[in-house]
Design an enzyme around this catalytic site. Structure first.
Site, mmCIF file in Angstrom:
data_model
loop_
_atom_site.group_PDB
_atom_site.id
_atom_site.type_symbol
_atom_site.label_atom_id
_atom_site.label_comp_id
_atom_site.label_asym_id
_atom_site.label_seq_id
_atom_site.Cartn_x
_atom_site.Cartn_y
_atom_site.Cartn_z
ATOM 1 N N THR A 96 0.853 -1.199 0.000
ATOM 2 C CA THR A 96 0.000 0.000 0.000
ATOM 3 C C THR A 96 0.888 1.247 0.000
ATOM 4 O O THR A 96 1.985 1.247 0.571
ATOM 5 C CB THR A 96 -0.961 0.022 1.209
ATOM 6 O OG1 THR A 96 -0.211 0.173 2.416
ATOM 7 C CG2 THR A 96 -1.822 -1.241 1.275
ATOM 8 N N GLY A 97 0.407 2.286 -0.678
ATOM 9 C CA GLY A 97 1.158 3.546 -0.720
ATOM 10 C C GLY A 97 2.528 3.374 -1.337
ATOM 11 O O GLY A 97 3.535 3.789 -0.759
ATOM 12 N N SER A 98 2.566 2.781 -2.546
ATOM 13 C CA SER A 98 3.883 2.455 -3.125
ATOM 14 C C SER A 98 4.212 3.272 -4.371
ATOM 15 O O SER A 98 5.063 2.885 -5.159
ATOM 16 C CB SER A 98 3.966 0.955 -3.422
ATOM 17 O OG SER A 98 2.778 0.469 -3.978
ATOM 18 N N THR A 99 3.547 4.422 -4.529
ATOM 19 C CA THR A 99 3.896 5.279 -5.672
ATOM 20 C C THR A 99 5.090 6.176 -5.348
ATOM 21 O O THR A 99 5.590 6.887 -6.218
ATOM 22 C CB THR A 99 2.698 6.158 -6.093
ATOM 23 O OG1 THR A 99 2.270 6.909 -4.957
ATOM 24 C CG2 THR A 99 1.559 5.322 -6.633
ATOM 25 N N TYR A 141 0.523 11.233 15.222
ATOM 26 C CA TYR A 141 1.255 10.274 14.390
ATOM 27 C C TYR A 141 1.836 9.161 15.273
ATOM 28 O O TYR A 141 1.694 7.974 14.963
ATOM 29 C CB TYR A 141 2.361 11.008 13.633
ATOM 30 C CG TYR A 141 3.281 10.111 12.833
ATOM 31 C CD1 TYR A 141 2.830 9.479 11.678
ATOM 32 C CD2 TYR A 141 4.612 9.900 13.228
ATOM 33 C CE1 TYR A 141 3.680 8.661 10.936
ATOM 34 C CE2 TYR A 141 5.460 9.094 12.483
ATOM 35 C CZ TYR A 141 4.997 8.476 11.344
ATOM 36 O OH TYR A 141 5.833 7.665 10.612
ATOM 37 N N SER A 159 7.171 2.758 12.853
ATOM 38 C CA SER A 159 8.184 3.821 12.938
ATOM 39 C C SER A 159 8.832 3.774 14.313
ATOM 40 O O SER A 159 8.218 3.292 15.279
ATOM 41 C CB SER A 159 7.518 5.192 12.765
ATOM 42 O OG SER A 159 8.423 6.232 13.063
HETATM 43 P P1 NAD Z 1 5.710 9.235 1.441
HETATM 44 O O1 NAD Z 1 4.768 10.345 1.756
HETATM 45 O O2 NAD Z 1 7.007 9.566 0.787
HETATM 46 O O3 NAD Z 1 4.963 8.135 0.589
HETATM 47 C C1 NAD Z 1 3.721 7.665 1.062
HETATM 48 C C2 NAD Z 1 3.002 6.955 -0.037
HETATM 49 O O4 NAD Z 1 1.724 6.562 0.469
HETATM 50 C C3 NAD Z 1 2.748 7.802 -1.253
HETATM 51 O O5 NAD Z 1 2.883 6.964 -2.377
HETATM 52 C C4 NAD Z 1 1.297 8.244 -1.066
HETATM 53 O O6 NAD Z 1 0.656 8.518 -2.280
HETATM 54 C C5 NAD Z 1 0.726 7.000 -0.410
HETATM 55 N N1 NAD Z 1 -0.498 7.221 0.327
HETATM 56 C C6 NAD Z 1 -0.718 8.111 1.327
HETATM 57 N N2 NAD Z 1 -1.988 8.022 1.756
HETATM 58 C C7 NAD Z 1 -2.564 7.047 1.006
HETATM 59 C C8 NAD Z 1 -3.862 6.498 0.971
HETATM 60 N N3 NAD Z 1 -4.829 6.960 1.780
HETATM 61 N N4 NAD Z 1 -4.130 5.507 0.097
HETATM 62 C C9 NAD Z 1 -3.156 5.037 -0.738
HETATM 63 N N5 NAD Z 1 -1.913 5.530 -0.748
HETATM 64 C C10 NAD Z 1 -1.623 6.529 0.108
HETATM 65 O O7 NAD Z 1 5.946 8.479 2.836
HETATM 66 P P2 NAD Z 1 7.190 7.625 3.379
HETATM 67 O O8 NAD Z 1 8.092 8.525 4.110
HETATM 68 O O9 NAD Z 1 7.718 6.756 2.315
HETATM 69 O O10 NAD Z 1 6.439 6.750 4.488
HETATM 70 C C11 NAD Z 1 5.923 5.453 4.224
HETATM 71 C C12 NAD Z 1 5.612 4.771 5.546
HETATM 72 O O11 NAD Z 1 6.789 4.712 6.331
HETATM 73 C C13 NAD Z 1 4.573 5.520 6.385
HETATM 74 O O12 NAD Z 1 3.721 4.606 7.010
HETATM 75 C C14 NAD Z 1 5.429 6.249 7.401
HETATM 76 O O13 NAD Z 1 4.734 6.487 8.585
HETATM 77 C C15 NAD Z 1 6.547 5.249 7.605
HETATM 78 N N6 NAD Z 1 7.786 5.848 8.120
HETATM 79 C C16 NAD Z 1 8.440 6.805 7.420
HETATM 80 C C17 NAD Z 1 9.597 7.348 7.947
HETATM 81 C C18 NAD Z 1 10.370 8.391 7.224
HETATM 82 O O14 NAD Z 1 11.222 9.051 7.851
HETATM 83 N N7 NAD Z 1 10.158 8.580 5.917
HETATM 84 C C19 NAD Z 1 10.087 6.923 9.190
HETATM 85 C C20 NAD Z 1 9.391 5.945 9.873
HETATM 86 C C21 NAD Z 1 8.244 5.417 9.329
#
Ligand code: NAD
Length: 262
Positions: free
Chosen positions: A13-16, A154, A141
């Site tokens: 999920t959310g892999s774009t 969060y 996280s």
């Molecule tokens: P990002 O914002 O770069 O990417 C998130 C992706 O999720 C995007 O593709 C977005 O379009 C998609 N998305 C968001 N809401 C959505 C929805 N309702 N339905 C479908 N797709 C949806 O985020 P990231 O930094 O890659 O984070 C990904 C995961 O990792 C999250 O759960 C975040 O909490 C966790 N995380 C991130 C970090 C960090 O520092 N980047 C650290 C710890 C945990």
């Protein structure tokens, strides 16, 4: 190491973008077929083009913060094949002082970060149980443990993911299905770039990025942002055959920011 993922079918999920995209790429590099998911057809099409995985990737636009969106994603994926691997990655974050976080904010964060994983997991668990194999991962996280004062809502959702992951692992005891959560530390994704820009305000992004660890995350032992690919490597390993004894665990790739050794 051959993780034995050839022809496994994975939904991320959310892999774009960000960590989710890196996980989808990494699973595909190990031979899995992957469903790439984002909210809009436009973002899914752009990601598929950029990832260039050919027949190994299928795009599904669906908002996983809603029951309907999760059902669409589950239906479209299972039309192709039974789901072997589910990565509950979609998540949102945004700095906001506690006194300004509205009821709607709390609910929105809960729907996107928590209920998406609950609904998706509920939708795949029976089929995995019947087939005697499955991998469910929650991308939580370090904020699940180190609740960030700049976004308590969060932190709440990330702690909730640990509880769900552990409880689901117990529910799926002795079935061949493992359930784990992964705890990344600060990782330079598209979302984090937006987050750091919002901290920078009108200031200089490069210097905010450079000083981020000294000022905001002094406990990090690596004092740098992780790359999404580094988190993806951990997630991919946990999906492999060799990780079959790791279940019900909260696995850290947090740059040592959580001050415990277990
Ligand atoms: P990002 O914002 O770069 O990417 C998130 C992706 O999720 C995007 O593709 C977005 O379009 C998609 N998305 C968001 N809401 C959505 C929805 N309702 N339905 C479908 N797709 C949806 O985020 P990231 O930094 O890659 O984070 C990904 C995961 O990792 C999250 O759960 C975040 O909490 C966790 N995380 C991130 C970090 C960090 O520092 N980047 C650290 C710890 C945990």
């Amino acid at each position: 190491m051959d993780l034995k993922l050839t022809d496994k079918f994975a939904v991320v999920t959310g892999s774009t973008a960000g960590i989710g995209q890196a996980i989808a790429n990494s699973l595909a590099a190990e031979g899995a077929r992957v469903v790439v998911n984002g909210r809009s057809q436009e973002s899914v099409d752009a990601a598929l083009k950029q990832m260039d995985l050919g027949d190994q990737a299928i795009g599904v636009a669906a908002d996983v913060s809603t029951d309907e969106g999760c059902q669409t994603l589950l239906d479209r994926a299972t039309d192709v094949a039974p789901i072997d691997i589910l990565i509950n990655n979609a998540g949102i974050f945004e700095p906001k002082p506690f006194e300004e976080i509205t009821d709607q904010d709390w609910q929105k964060f809960f729907e996107v970060n928590v209920m998406s994983g609950v609904r998706m997991s509920r939708g795949v668990m029976e089929s995995m149980r019947q087939r005697g194999w499955g991998r469910i991962l929650f991308i939580a996280s370090e904020s699940a443990i180190n609740i960030p004062v700049e976004m308590v809502h969060y932190g709440m959702t990330k702690t909730a993911q640990l509880a769900i992951s552990r409880g689901l692992a117990k529910t799926l005891k002795d079935t061949g299905v493992t359930v784990n959560s992964v705890l990344p530390g600060p990782t330079w994704s598209e979302g984090v770039e937006r987050f750091v820009k919002s901290l920078a305000g009108d200031g200089d992004l490069d210097s905010v990025k450079k000083n981020f660890f000294a000022e905001n995350r002094p406990a990090s032992l690596i004092q740098r942002f992780a790359k999404p690919e580094e988190v993806a490597a951990m997630a991919t390993y946990l999906c492999g055959e060799q990780a079959g004894t790791t279940t019900g665990a909260a696995v850290r790739c947090d740059g040592g920011i959580v001050d415990t050794c277990f």
